[in-house]
Scaffold this active site. Structure first.
Site, mmCIF file in Angstrom:
data_model
loop_
_atom_site.group_PDB
_atom_site.id
_atom_site.type_symbol
_atom_site.label_atom_id
_atom_site.label_comp_id
_atom_site.label_asym_id
_atom_site.label_seq_id
_atom_site.Cartn_x
_atom_site.Cartn_y
_atom_site.Cartn_z
ATOM 1 N N CYS A 89 0.972 -1.234 0.029
ATOM 2 C CA CYS A 89 0.224 -0.209 0.020
ATOM 3 C C CYS A 89 0.738 1.248 -0.126
ATOM 4 C CB CYS A 89 -1.194 0.466 0.978
ATOM 5 S SG CYS A 89 -2.307 1.105 1.054
ATOM 6 N N HIS A 194 -3.895 -5.166 -0.151
ATOM 7 C CA HIS A 194 -3.577 -5.277 1.300
ATOM 8 C C HIS A 194 -3.720 -6.771 1.288
ATOM 9 C CE1 HIS A 194 -2.764 -1.819 3.714
ATOM 10 N NE2 HIS A 194 -4.294 -1.506 2.521
ATOM 11 N N GLU A 196 -2.558 -8.913 3.118
ATOM 12 C CA GLU A 196 -2.865 -10.012 4.233
ATOM 13 C C GLU A 196 -4.171 -9.816 4.852
ATOM 14 O OE1 GLU A 196 -2.715 -5.044 5.303
ATOM 15 O OE2 GLU A 196 -1.493 -6.741 3.902
#
Length: 215
Positions: A89, A194, A196
């Site tokens: 990001c 993202h 994650e």
């Protein structure tokens, strides 16, 4: 747990420069077979074998914080030493020379700038939620084992615009605009989304990064 060539666990160093919650990145690395280690000093970057530069927030405060912690040259040195590097990001944006979001110079590791997504009647900014990647460089190791159009999770108002389009590894469409979703150049990988927070697809990508860090 993934082990290196000398059979020791793979440690992934996550740079803490006070721009975002690192917990989800650490958990993602754990679930992907690596050992996360949060670091915040030049000496730790020098000792690291693989690095992640995450980030949530704005361009100028991020660059100022990197300067305050004296991390800019250590990050550049680590990349020049060909250590596996993943930006996430804001960590993608900082690799470039400048941003429309602020006046600070970026790391300048990649040529190009960061642009704001243009307003359109039918879209919201920030671009938030799940969207499909268009894999412009299907040979990028992050995509190994994935389907052709994987779904990932985005939260952003700005995107990177490299001067060299060949470094773009994936794009995403928001409204009528196709913007950079990932880049790959030598040992540098960086993603706008993202991983994650992108469920099993994102964990698979992080696993690919951990695997790459074994080489």
């Amino acid at each position: 747990m993934i082990n290196s060539k000398n059979n020791s666990p793979i440690e992934i160093s996550i740079i803490d420069y006070q721009m975002g919650n690192l917990y989800s990145v650490c958990k993602g690395i754990e679930r992907s077979g690596g050992i996360p280690k949060i670091i915040n000093s030049a000496e730790e970057i020098k000792k690291a074998t693989a690095l992640i530069l995450p980030g949530v927030g704005s361009f100028d405060p991020a660059m100022k914080q990197l300067k305050k912690q004296d991390l800019i040259n250590p990050i550049k040195d680590a990349i020049s030493e060909k250590k596996p590097f993943l930006g996430i990001c804001l960590g993608l944006h900082l690799l470039f020379e400048e941003s429309e979001e602020g006046i600070e110079s970026g790391l300048g590791i990649l040529s190009g700038s960061v642009k704001r997504i243009k307003n359109e009647p039918e879209i919201t900014i920030p671009h938030m939620g799940w969207n499909q990647l268009q894999l412009t460089n299907p040979k990028c190791y992050l995509w190994d084992g994935l389907t052709k159009y994987p779904w990932v999770y985005f939260v952003h108002s700005y995107f990177a615009q490299p001067k060299n389009p060949n470094v773009i590894a994936a794009a995403v469409t928001h409204g009528t605009q196709q913007v950079t979703a990932a880049i790959q150049y030598e040992n540098i990988s960086a993603v706008q989304f993202h991983p994650e927070k992108s469920a099993s697809i994102g964990l698979h990508m992080l696993n690919n990064f951990v695997q790459q860090s074994c080489n």
